[in-house]
Design an enzyme around this catalytic site. Structure first.
Site, PDB file in Angstrom:
ATOM      1  N   CYS A  78      60.298   5.269  65.357  1.00  0.00           N
ATOM      2  CA  CYS A  78      59.257   6.166  65.851  1.00  0.00           C
ATOM      3  C   CYS A  78      57.964   5.354  65.956  1.00  0.00           C
ATOM      4  O   CYS A  78      57.460   4.863  64.949  1.00  0.00           O
ATOM      5  CB  CYS A  78      59.114   7.325  64.858  1.00  0.00           C
ATOM      6  SG  CYS A  78      57.778   8.446  65.267  1.00  0.00           S
ATOM      7  N   CYS A 109      45.630  19.145  67.515  1.00  0.00           N
ATOM      8  CA  CYS A 109      46.595  20.194  67.158  1.00  0.00           C
ATOM      9  C   CYS A 109      46.350  20.562  65.693  1.00  0.00           C
ATOM     10  O   CYS A 109      46.192  19.692  64.841  1.00  0.00           O
ATOM     11  CB  CYS A 109      48.024  19.707  67.371  1.00  0.00           C
ATOM     12  SG  CYS A 109      48.342  19.282  69.102  1.00  0.00           S
ATOM     13  N   CYS A 124      48.588  19.076  62.548  1.00  0.00           N
ATOM     14  CA  CYS A 124      48.990  17.670  62.562  1.00  0.00           C
ATOM     15  C   CYS A 124      47.981  16.791  61.816  1.00  0.00           C
ATOM     16  O   CYS A 124      46.771  16.880  62.052  1.00  0.00           O
ATOM     17  CB  CYS A 124      49.122  17.193  64.005  1.00  0.00           C
ATOM     18  SG  CYS A 124      49.614  15.469  64.143  1.00  0.00           S
TER      19      CYS A 124
HETATM   20  N1  SAH Z   1      51.377  13.706  70.661  1.00  0.00           N
HETATM   21  C1  SAH Z   1      52.773  13.785  70.963  1.00  0.00           C
HETATM   22  C2  SAH Z   1      53.571  12.824  70.121  1.00  0.00           C
HETATM   23  C3  SAH Z   1      53.640  13.191  68.654  1.00  0.00           C
HETATM   24  S1  SAH Z   1      55.286  13.637  68.319  1.00  0.00           S
HETATM   25  C4  SAH Z   1      53.251  15.216  70.833  1.00  0.00           C
HETATM   26  O1  SAH Z   1      52.438  16.053  70.474  1.00  0.00           O
HETATM   27  O2  SAH Z   1      54.364  15.520  71.182  1.00  0.00           O
HETATM   28  C5  SAH Z   1      55.211  14.295  66.758  1.00  0.00           C
HETATM   29  C6  SAH Z   1      55.861  15.671  66.678  1.00  0.00           C
HETATM   30  O3  SAH Z   1      55.637  16.179  65.358  1.00  0.00           O
HETATM   31  C7  SAH Z   1      55.224  16.644  67.634  1.00  0.00           C
HETATM   32  O4  SAH Z   1      56.154  17.576  68.097  1.00  0.00           O
HETATM   33  C8  SAH Z   1      54.225  17.310  66.737  1.00  0.00           C
HETATM   34  O5  SAH Z   1      53.807  18.530  67.247  1.00  0.00           O
HETATM   35  C9  SAH Z   1      55.010  17.425  65.453  1.00  0.00           C
HETATM   36  N2  SAH Z   1      54.154  17.636  64.279  1.00  0.00           N
HETATM   37  C10 SAH Z   1      52.846  17.383  64.171  1.00  0.00           C
HETATM   38  N3  SAH Z   1      52.404  17.719  62.946  1.00  0.00           N
HETATM   39  C11 SAH Z   1      53.463  18.173  62.268  1.00  0.00           C
HETATM   40  C12 SAH Z   1      53.660  18.641  60.943  1.00  0.00           C
HETATM   41  N4  SAH Z   1      52.647  18.674  60.082  1.00  0.00           N
HETATM   42  N5  SAH Z   1      54.898  19.014  60.576  1.00  0.00           N
HETATM   43  C13 SAH Z   1      55.924  18.943  61.438  1.00  0.00           C
HETATM   44  N6  SAH Z   1      55.816  18.496  62.699  1.00  0.00           N
HETATM   45  C14 SAH Z   1      54.595  18.134  63.122  1.00  0.00           C
END
Ligand code: SAH
Length: 385
Positions: free
Chosen positions: A111, A122, A125
């Site tokens: 990853c 978001c 996150c």
């Molecule tokens: N910015 C891109 C790439 C990040 S992917 C995106 O948003 O898709 C990382 C994944 O983990 C995304 O689906 C994101 O929404 C999710 N994610 C982010 N924070 C998280 C959390 N605290 N717990 C679980 N999943 C999370």
């Protein structure tokens, strides 16, 4: 003749096949030498140009003087109880971004990050909390895959995957069988660097990964999904997280600019253009926020009849988070509701939690350069494509 300082030498990890061929020609060698050079770099994981013994001596000398193979420097490595590994990598001496390797029985998934921090804010996150500093370069993105291959070979992680030894397949490409752009950053906000990096991952000249084993995940930058469809063919994952615009506006603020209907249209277009099999929709399970059966039904209605898979991600907590993870039985009920309505739905197994390597926990060290905060900064301020 002494080489130029490292900072001035061209990093070969950032060059696609045509660029490497042009560069080799520029140095007065035949373009076919580019293939030999690429074999050393990508198939054998070699960084020392002087060791590339089947290249002519003069050519090696000219190359070593002007170019280099340089991956990001490692600040720290952490190994989880479950075998997941996380590397903290250096950017600009003062900041850090992260990559994670997740070994499974039949594959090894790396990853990788595409930005130092993230600007999309978001609400669930950890990366978002840190703000955004800059885009990673193509060489830094490709360099993560190159570095992980070498590191894993050195750590003996390859043996655990139990794949056969093949002459021209280095340990590097065996440990990492899949790459996901799901680390720090929004890959589609950095298309200019991400597209050549993806090209190098797919090219048989480079890492030679099949397009089904490379996945780009986006929070939903709609115009850039259309651009990506024209540029490069990889699997698409979309962070949906809510079945309606009101809730998605709150969780994924870019939704205010590109609402769900527009986003889904872009996804189906992507599949048509790319001959893709399906889009994976990520859906983080937040207790009492988006995990009710009514919301499952609503999600099923949105996606039914389309080539879609849903991947439910149990929420991973981080300091300061304002959400809780849905209890397991609630996640399974949500999944079963989707399956009962004809969708393919799975629950992502949480990996590397003890070292903060799970989805949404990557943080690194980021000096925030965005001044506009709280959602509004998502609106194109730092989207560079
Ligand atoms: N910015 C891109 C790439 C990040 S992917 C995106 O948003 O898709 C990382 C994944 O983990 C995304 O689906 C994101 O929404 C999710 N994610 C982010 N924070 C998280 C959390 N605290 N717990 C679980 N999943 C999370």
């Amino acid at each position: 003749m002494p080489s130029s300082p490292a900072s001035e030498r061209l990093n070969l990890l950032g060059l696609t096949r045509p660029a490497l061929e042009a560069y080799v020609r520029e140095l007065g060698s035949e373009p076919f030498r580019a293939r030999q050079l690429a074999r050393w770099i990508y198939k054998r994981g070699e960084a020392r140009i002087e060791q590339m013994t089947d290249l002519a001596k003069d050519f090696r000398a000219a190359l070593a003087e002007r170019a280099q193979v340089r991956a990001p420097a490692i600040i720290e490595v952490q190994l989880s109880r479950d075998g997941t590994r996380k590397w903290k990598l250096e950017a600009d001496g003062t900041q850090a971004f992260e990559m994670v390797f997740i070994p499974e029985d039949d594959r090894g998934t790396l990853c990788i990050s595409t930005q130092v921090g993230c600007a999309l804010d978001c609400s669930f996150c950890a990366t978002a909390q840190q703000g955004f500093n800059r885009n990673l370069t193509t060489a830094e993105i490709v360099g993560q895959v190159w570095l992980a291959g070498r590191e894993l070979a050195a750590a003996g992680a390859v043996a655990r995957l139990g794949e056969p030894q093949e002459a021209d397949r280095p340990p590097a490409s065996r440990a990492v069988t899949n790459v996901v752009l799901m680390g720090m950053g929004e890959p589609l906000a950095n298309l200019r660097q991400v597209v050549p990096a993806l090209t190098i991952l797919l090219d048989d000249f480079g890492f030679d990964l099949s397009r089904r084993r490379v996945t780009l995940s986006t929070s939903g930058l709609v115009p850039q999904i259309y651009r990506l469809a024209e540029e490069v063919n990889v699997a698409l994952a979309v962070s949906l997280h809510a079945p309606d615009d009101a809730l998605r506006n709150e969780l994924v603020p870019i939704n205010r600019k590109h609402p769900i209907a527009e986003l889904l249209e872009a996804c189906w277009h992507y599949l048509d253009e790319q001959n893709g099999r399906s889009v994976t929709f990520e859906y983080v399970m937040l207790q009492d926020v988006n995990d009710s059966l009514a919301q499952a039904r609503r999600l099923a209605r949105l996606l039914a009849g389309h080539p879609a898979k849903v991947n439910l991600i149990p929420f991973n907590p981080f300091p300061g988070a304002r959400y809780r993870r849905s209890p397991e039985e609630r996640i399974l009920r949500f999944r079963d509701e989707l399956i009962g309505r004809g969708l393919i739905a799975t629950v992502r197994r949480t990996r590397g939690e003890d070292i903060d390597a799970a989805c949404g926990q990557l943080a690194g060290r980021v000096i925030d350069r965005t001044t506009v905060r709280l959602g509004s900064k998502a609106f194109g301020v730092v989207v560079q494509a």
